[in-house]
Design an enzyme around this catalytic site. Sequence first.
Site, PDB file in Angstrom:
ATOM      1  N   GLU A 409      38.727  29.499  41.522  1.00 46.82           N
ATOM      2  CA  GLU A 409      37.988  30.679  41.072  1.00 46.82           C
ATOM      3  C   GLU A 409      37.331  31.349  42.278  1.00 46.82           C
ATOM      4  OE1 GLU A 409      35.539  28.616  38.289  1.00 46.82           O
ATOM      5  OE2 GLU A 409      37.315  28.023  37.143  1.00 46.82           O
ATOM      6  N   SER A 439      39.590  28.423  34.230  1.00 44.31           N
ATOM      7  CA  SER A 439      39.934  27.243  33.445  1.00 44.31           C
ATOM      8  C   SER A 439      40.224  26.121  34.424  1.00 44.31           C
ATOM      9  CB  SER A 439      41.157  27.510  32.569  1.00 44.31           C
ATOM     10  OG  SER A 439      41.685  26.281  32.109  1.00 44.31           O
ATOM     11  N   GLU A 440      39.309  25.189  34.501  1.00 47.04           N
ATOM     12  CA  GLU A 440      39.508  24.089  35.460  1.00 47.04           C
ATOM     13  C   GLU A 440      40.702  23.242  35.047  1.00 47.04           C
ATOM     14  OE1 GLU A 440      36.599  25.194  34.461  1.00 47.04           O
ATOM     15  OE2 GLU A 440      35.786  25.880  36.380  1.00 47.04           O
ATOM     16  N   GLN A 462      34.693  25.022  41.714  1.00 42.81           N
ATOM     17  CA  GLN A 462      33.554  25.740  42.295  1.00 42.81           C
ATOM     18  C   GLN A 462      32.330  24.852  42.535  1.00 42.81           C
ATOM     19  OE1 GLN A 462      32.407  29.570  40.266  1.00 42.81           O
ATOM     20  NE2 GLN A 462      33.777  30.306  41.883  1.00 42.81           N
ATOM     21  N   HIS A 508      24.840  22.648  39.165  1.00 38.27           N
ATOM     22  CA  HIS A 508      25.463  22.887  40.465  1.00 38.27           C
ATOM     23  C   HIS A 508      25.230  21.756  41.460  1.00 38.27           C
ATOM     24  CE1 HIS A 508      24.662  26.843  38.628  1.00 38.27           C
ATOM     25  NE2 HIS A 508      25.888  27.078  39.057  1.00 38.27           N
TER      26      HIS A 508
END
Length: 704
Positions: A409, A439-440, A462, A508
């Site tokens: 992404e 979409s991972e 990401q 994250h």
Amino acid sequence: MAAPAALVSRLPGHAQHSNRQPDWKQVAYLLHVSRALDDIEESKLLPERKVLYQFSARGHDFAQILLGLHLTDPHDGVTVYYRSRPIMLSLGVALEDAAAGPLARTGSFSGGRDIGVVFNMPGNGGATVLPACGGVGAQYTPAAGWAQAIRYRHDELGDSSYARSIAVVLGGDASAATNGFWSALTVATTLQLPMLFYIEDNGFGISVSSQLQTPGGNIAANLRSFSGLTIIEGDGTDPAEASELTARAVSLVRDRRAPVLLRLTVPRLSGHSGQDTQAYKSPEVVALERARDPLGKLHRYLVPGVLSESEWSRIAAQARSDVEAAIERALARPMPDAQQVSRYVFCEVGPDGKLELQQQGGLAPEGHVFPSGSLTAHPENTRINMLTAIRRTLDVELASNPRMVVFGEDVGPKGGVHGATLGLQDKYGVERVFDTSLSEEGIIGRAVGMSLAGLLPVAEIQFRKYADPAAEQLNDCGTMRWRTHNRFAAPIVVRMPGGFFKCGDPWHSQTNEVAWVHGVGWRVAVPSNAEDAVGLLRSALRGNDPTIFFEHRAMLDGAWARRPYPGDDYVIPFGSARIVRAGTELTVVTWGAMVERCEQAAAASRVDVEILDLRTLSPWDKKAVLASVEKTRRCLIVHEDNVTAGFGAEIAAVLAKEAFFNLDAPIDRLTMPDIPSPHSPVLLEAAVPNTERITQTIQQLASV
Ligand SMILES: Cc1ncc(C[n+]2csc(CCOP(=O)(O)OP(=O)(O)O)c2C)c(N)n1
Ligand SMILES: [Mg+2]
């Protein structure tokens, strides 16, 4: 007795089905073979417990056989599921192997390691059947990856032999509700890939009606307005219709180089698996299904016009006796060797000192030779940050390896949300460095398919936490070499940043690198600085096993992690720890962002500490840790990941057994508590081991 050649013209390189009429004798033979296998397994081998898991394909068989006979291009790639034995037969799987799989015997496609109907088949000049998975929906995104690789090999690598190759995925009606289905549909339609979605709609997912899988129970009807997708549907039991539709669907994809969804309705004439009594089906439903049996319909269609009754009976008898003979031979095969059960998790060196390569997947089986690497760094004068180190390594490897592709992404024009791929798309083009849909599962599944098609996919996730939607694909990728008994491997490289950066948060900043170590078949690198990042990433990109490359966010631009660039050929072998600082009184074992803090803590502690930066956790340098602890007799493990079942627990367990008599103090761990990463810097400071607490713990442990 072997079947007449006319009846089993085996792939690869067998009868080309360019015309639309199949070889009906061959179809009849294969259908009888499939039925005989199902019948003998259900009535004899399952009750005798020789087959432990039986999946009948009755009802699905006829149309699958027709489909398989069209997949004659040497670069066609097919992903199948557990009800796909009939297409395997028409793709040319050896009958004895097809029988040996469910009997869990040696040879065959998994050597008794996987359920017998979870097939795989290396191409060897014919269509490749990518390693199937037990998870419903897992088959879709690797097929999209194969389709993208077809285009890449044709357009980018200039290989015209891929001009008409296609990817085909088989799935049931319930599988059309899975993430994998939608992810692959998005990839195939947005990129207009040559991919056929073949949906076998039997109205049930085990016992659940297709009405719960898609509104109205017909996925094709619901997708009619989906852009960039051609829809075809019909009756998978009617000989004329099924043969016309399978031929049309395949040629459309071959000619137009664009996706098609073919939905065929079929009856599931047996239970979902051998254990299923189908008590949830009414007698009326069962009767209606029986009336649709494609075997009966084929009989009526062919006899007497194409075949005489006696020819039909002869074909049936021939199929039955061939299957019986194949089962006999399969039963005579030895049971798998229990001593070998742990082999082929990773690529191994054989007794002759040579690598035992997988037959298919990645660059190695196609003879790709990488430039030789150097274990010695040739440092430049200026220091660069870890981010630049990663970008430069990707750049160097992209330049020297035309089969390498980088995607994820925002990695295209933006250059990644962290900046690791900045400028690479401009330099290498949109086919080699590209953005993906969000979409991972699509990113990793596609990487797996591309790798199986002979490319080197380098996927970016990401943030570590966002690998969660790809968990199934990651898991199945890691286990592939083992479960296919070294026939297939998908050596992909997955880069993922994670860990705290100034602040934390539950989304994250997670590290949880131990998950990959616990999963089977992954090599895991967690570099702490720019120099190591170059050497480890290059090793990963030239390796032959799937690798997770964990990029700590705090280190990407951290001043401490800046190092001189060590050169375009610098490699660090996995499993070699670095002694950051030598000492005699206490060993600190650590990695990632904690290395810097441990170094500061050691300096402040006034204890003579030896610090080991593991650099890779799979494999980890057990030898270096044991040697150090033998010398210092004390060990502290520091990591950012949570304490319970973190990787420190593994190290401690190994030391407890192998260094017990060398220890003068209990092994200690300093880690995050078992909580998600907190956002407030105040909370983060309290949760992640900081220099002060590491110093104190070192001092306490040294004084025990
Ligand atoms: C991810 C996942 N969830 C659940 C299962 C258990 N399971 C196996 S088959 C199946 C139904 C699939 O039905 P469908 O896709 O229509 O294929 P069919 O068996 O009808 O041919 C389920 C729920 C599984 N294998 N994988
Ligand atoms: Mg179904």
